[in-house]
Scaffold this motif. Structure first.
Motif, PDB file in Angstrom:
ATOM      1  N   LEU A  74       0.809  -1.206   0.000  1.00 13.59           N
ATOM      2  CA  LEU A  74       0.000   0.000   0.000  1.00 13.59           C
ATOM      3  C   LEU A  74       0.849   1.266   0.000  1.00 13.59           C
ATOM      4  CD1 LEU A  74      -3.105  -0.646   2.285  1.00 13.59           C
ATOM      5  CD2 LEU A  74      -3.064  -0.128  -0.156  1.00 13.59           C
ATOM      6  N   ALA A  75       1.970   1.235   0.700  1.00 13.50           N
ATOM      7  CA  ALA A  75       2.842   2.413   0.719  1.00 13.50           C
ATOM      8  C   ALA A  75       3.333   2.739  -0.686  1.00 13.50           C
ATOM      9  CB  ALA A  75       4.020   2.182   1.656  1.00 13.50           C
ATOM     10  N   VAL A  76       3.665   1.700  -1.458  1.00 15.72           N
ATOM     11  CA  VAL A  76       4.090   1.905  -2.841  1.00 15.72           C
ATOM     12  C   VAL A  76       2.943   2.481  -3.661  1.00 15.72           C
ATOM     13  CG1 VAL A  76       4.863   0.752  -4.951  1.00 15.72           C
ATOM     14  CG2 VAL A  76       5.835   0.103  -2.739  1.00 15.72           C
ATOM     15  N   PHE A  77       1.738   1.964  -3.432  1.00 16.07           N
ATOM     16  CA  PHE A  77       0.574   2.468  -4.149  1.00 16.07           C
ATOM     17  C   PHE A  77       0.368   3.955  -3.876  1.00 16.07           C
ATOM     18  CE2 PHE A  77      -3.972   3.484  -4.299  1.00 16.07           C
ATOM     19  CZ  PHE A  77      -4.306   3.056  -5.563  1.00 16.07           C
ATOM     20  N   TYR A  78       0.492   4.350  -2.617  1.00 18.48           N
ATOM     21  CA  TYR A  78       0.298   5.764  -2.277  1.00 18.48           C
ATOM     22  C   TYR A  78       1.415   6.626  -2.849  1.00 18.48           C
ATOM     23  CZ  TYR A  78      -3.540   4.590   0.867  1.00 18.48           C
ATOM     24  OH  TYR A  78      -4.737   4.159   1.372  1.00 18.48           O
ATOM     25  N   ARG A  79       2.637   6.115  -2.887  1.00 12.26           N
ATOM     26  CA  ARG A  79       3.714   6.875  -3.537  1.00 12.26           C
ATOM     27  C   ARG A  79       3.416   7.040  -5.020  1.00 12.26           C
ATOM     28  NH1 ARG A  79       7.109   3.642  -0.281  1.00 12.26           N
ATOM     29  NH2 ARG A  79       7.613   2.300  -2.037  1.00 12.26           N
ATOM     30  N   ARG A  80       2.865   6.020  -5.624  1.00 10.15           N
ATOM     31  CA  ARG A  80       2.510   6.075  -7.041  1.00 10.15           C
ATOM     32  C   ARG A  80       1.456   7.163  -7.278  1.00 10.15           C
ATOM     33  NH1 ARG A  80       3.122   2.896 -11.514  1.00 10.15           N
ATOM     34  NH2 ARG A  80       1.348   2.598 -12.889  1.00 10.15           N
ATOM     35  N   MET A  81       0.470   7.225  -6.406  1.00 10.66           N
ATOM     36  CA  MET A  81      -0.570   8.243  -6.539  1.00 10.66           C
ATOM     37  C   MET A  81      -0.009   9.646  -6.275  1.00 10.66           C
ATOM     38  SD  MET A  81      -3.265   6.792  -7.588  1.00 10.66           S
ATOM     39  CE  MET A  81      -2.076   5.771  -8.506  1.00 10.66           C
ATOM     40  N   ALA A  82       0.897   9.753  -5.301  1.00  9.81           N
ATOM     41  CA  ALA A  82       1.493  11.063  -4.999  1.00  9.81           C
ATOM     42  C   ALA A  82       2.286  11.579  -6.198  1.00  9.81           C
ATOM     43  CB  ALA A  82       2.383  10.968  -3.769  1.00  9.81           C
ATOM     44  N   LEU A  83       3.014  10.693  -6.850  1.00 10.31           N
ATOM     45  CA  LEU A  83       3.779  11.116  -8.017  1.00 10.31           C
ATOM     46  C   LEU A  83       2.863  11.465  -9.184  1.00 10.31           C
ATOM     47  CD1 LEU A  83       6.618  11.594  -9.019  1.00 10.31           C
ATOM     48  CD2 LEU A  83       6.713   9.223  -9.789  1.00 10.31           C
ATOM     49  N   LEU A  84       1.772  10.718  -9.338  1.00  5.18           N
ATOM     50  CA  LEU A  84       0.801  11.054 -10.382  1.00  5.18           C
ATOM     51  C   LEU A  84       0.191  12.423 -10.107  1.00  5.18           C
ATOM     52  CD1 LEU A  84      -0.775  10.172 -12.912  1.00  5.18           C
ATOM     53  CD2 LEU A  84      -2.495   9.182 -11.378  1.00  5.18           C
TER      54      LEU A  84
END
Length: 406
Positions: A98-108
């Motif tokens: 989930l942390a990776v998913f949230y980093r992905r969304m933050a970068l998007l």
């Protein structure tokens, strides 16, 4: 039940999804180029000065009936489907990703903000990222619950518009729109003449001021169109569709897709044609009812076509879908360079008979570029940057997976 597929259903399903994403890019570009060219921002008399009445009316009907909001709805469902694939992998790891998913969304979100402020204020990536942050809250819901909740959100403007639209429009008009337009006048020392004229202005100061006001103007646009519940609803529908069609380990079912296509067209097309005839804006009853069903009809019909083994259409469209982020932003760059007054200067000067062929020609070049580029690289350039930023300093492999192109 008849099914599409042979020995490698998983690969065929992902290629079909990429092809659908590539198709959605075309529809989004055809919708956006009306704004790049300022055509949709001009009044009827200004349009008639550029084109015969039959061209004006024909494009008006095509744009409202077949294009407007259908493809961002389809693209939102595809984002939801892509998120479902990512969240499924996270759940299979016990929630460790989930942390990776949230980093992905933050970068998007960062990419979207840069796109909005520097390139074009009509950016949709910021909204997708914001909705993406809350999608994990729904990952434990059943497919039925996702479908019901998604449909409720998609059609919620039927209730929200009569109850709150007047108050919302008054607030956005007096606070956001008026504030942004007043700020533009202050920055340039000239009265605000209207969006079309402003986009066509050749001075760089006006261009920079317009982009500076972009986030406020975009927020007003998203609020006025009730985009937040609509996009979230589409994403939840996409999550449900992904689970039913992509995560069950089976080939795509022809019967289910055929029913979805027929149902989507049967429900959506009459209301969208009604919308094309009577108008009324995106918050009118026919637009609210018809848009998403027609988008589902588009998607199901194309999946039927492209999921067959050896589909030439899938082979042509899938590379574009695999690098959708790169191509979406490059479409904005093309629109700004060709149309705005400080660059190409075609804004307010061309009709649909000019800007539609331009859009189709550039999209054809994008298809060729995507096919050539992905023959030598695993990902598109912005997709690679997105992934590098997500896993920066964490030693993760950067091999591309088609399912992650969303």
């Amino acid at each position: 039940m008849s099914e599409v597929g042979g020995s490698t259903p998983g690969n065929e399903r992902i290629v079909a999804l990429d092809a659908l994403r590539g198709f959605a890019l075309l529809g989004i570009f055809l919708a956006n180029i009306g704004f790049f060219s300022a055509w949709v921002l001009m009044n009827h008399d200004q349009q008639l000065a550029l084109a015969p009445a039959w061209v004006v009316e024909s494009w008006h009907g095509i744009e409202l009936g077949l294009i407007e909001a259908k493809f961002y709805s389809l693209f939102s469902m595809l984002f939801g489907a892509g998120f479902a694939l990512q969240l499924d992998r996270i759940d299979r790891r016990g929630g460790q990703g989930l942390a990776v998913f949230y980093r992905r969304m933050a970068l998007l979100l960062l990419i979207g903000l840069i796109h909005m402020i520097v390139v074009w204020l009509g950016d949709i990536l910021t909204l997708y990222a914001l909705m993406g942050f809350i999608l994990p809250l729904f990952r434990k819901l059943s497919e039925k619950a996702l479908l019901v909740l998604g449909a409720l959100l998609v059609f919620s403007p039927l209730l929200l518009v009569p109850l709150f639209d007047a108050q919302l429009s008054e607030w956005t008009g007096r606070t956001l729109w008026a504030g942004a337009f007043g700020w533009l006048s202050e920055q340039t020392g000239t009265p605000f003449m209207g969006p079309a004229e402003w986009i066509a202005r050749p001075d760089f100061g006006s261009y920079l001021a317009w982009h500076g006001a972009g986030p406020v103007l975009r927020l007003a646009n998203l609020l006025d169109g009730w985009r937040f519940p609509r996009v979230l609803g589409c994403m939840l529908l996409g999550m449900a569709f992904a689970r039913m069609l992509l995560l069950n380990g089976r080939p795509l079912p022809i019967a289910a897709l055929r029913n979805a296509a027929l149902g989507g067209f049967a429900i959506g097309m009459p209301f969208c044609l009604w919308f094309a005839v009577v108008g009324g804006g995106p918050n009118s009853v026919p637009a609210i009812i018809g848009t998403v069903p027609l988008a589902i009809g588009y998607g199901a019909a194309l999946l039927l076509w492209t999921s067959r083994p050896g589909s030439r259409l899938a082979a042509a469209l899938a590379p574009a879908g695999r690098m959708a982020l790169t191509l979406y932003i490059s479409q904005s760059v093309f629109g700004i360079l060709v149309f705005t007054g400080v660059w190409g200067g075609l804004a307010t000067k061309v009709s649909p008979s000019g800007f539609v062929p331009l859009a189709l020609a550039f999209y054809a070049l994008q298809l060729l570029f995507a096919r050539h580029y992905l023959a030598h690289h695993a990902q598109g350039p912005l997709e690679k940057l997105w992934r590098l930023g997500t896993y920066a300093g964490r030693g993760k492999a950067l091999s591309a997976r088609p399912a992650e192109a969303a």
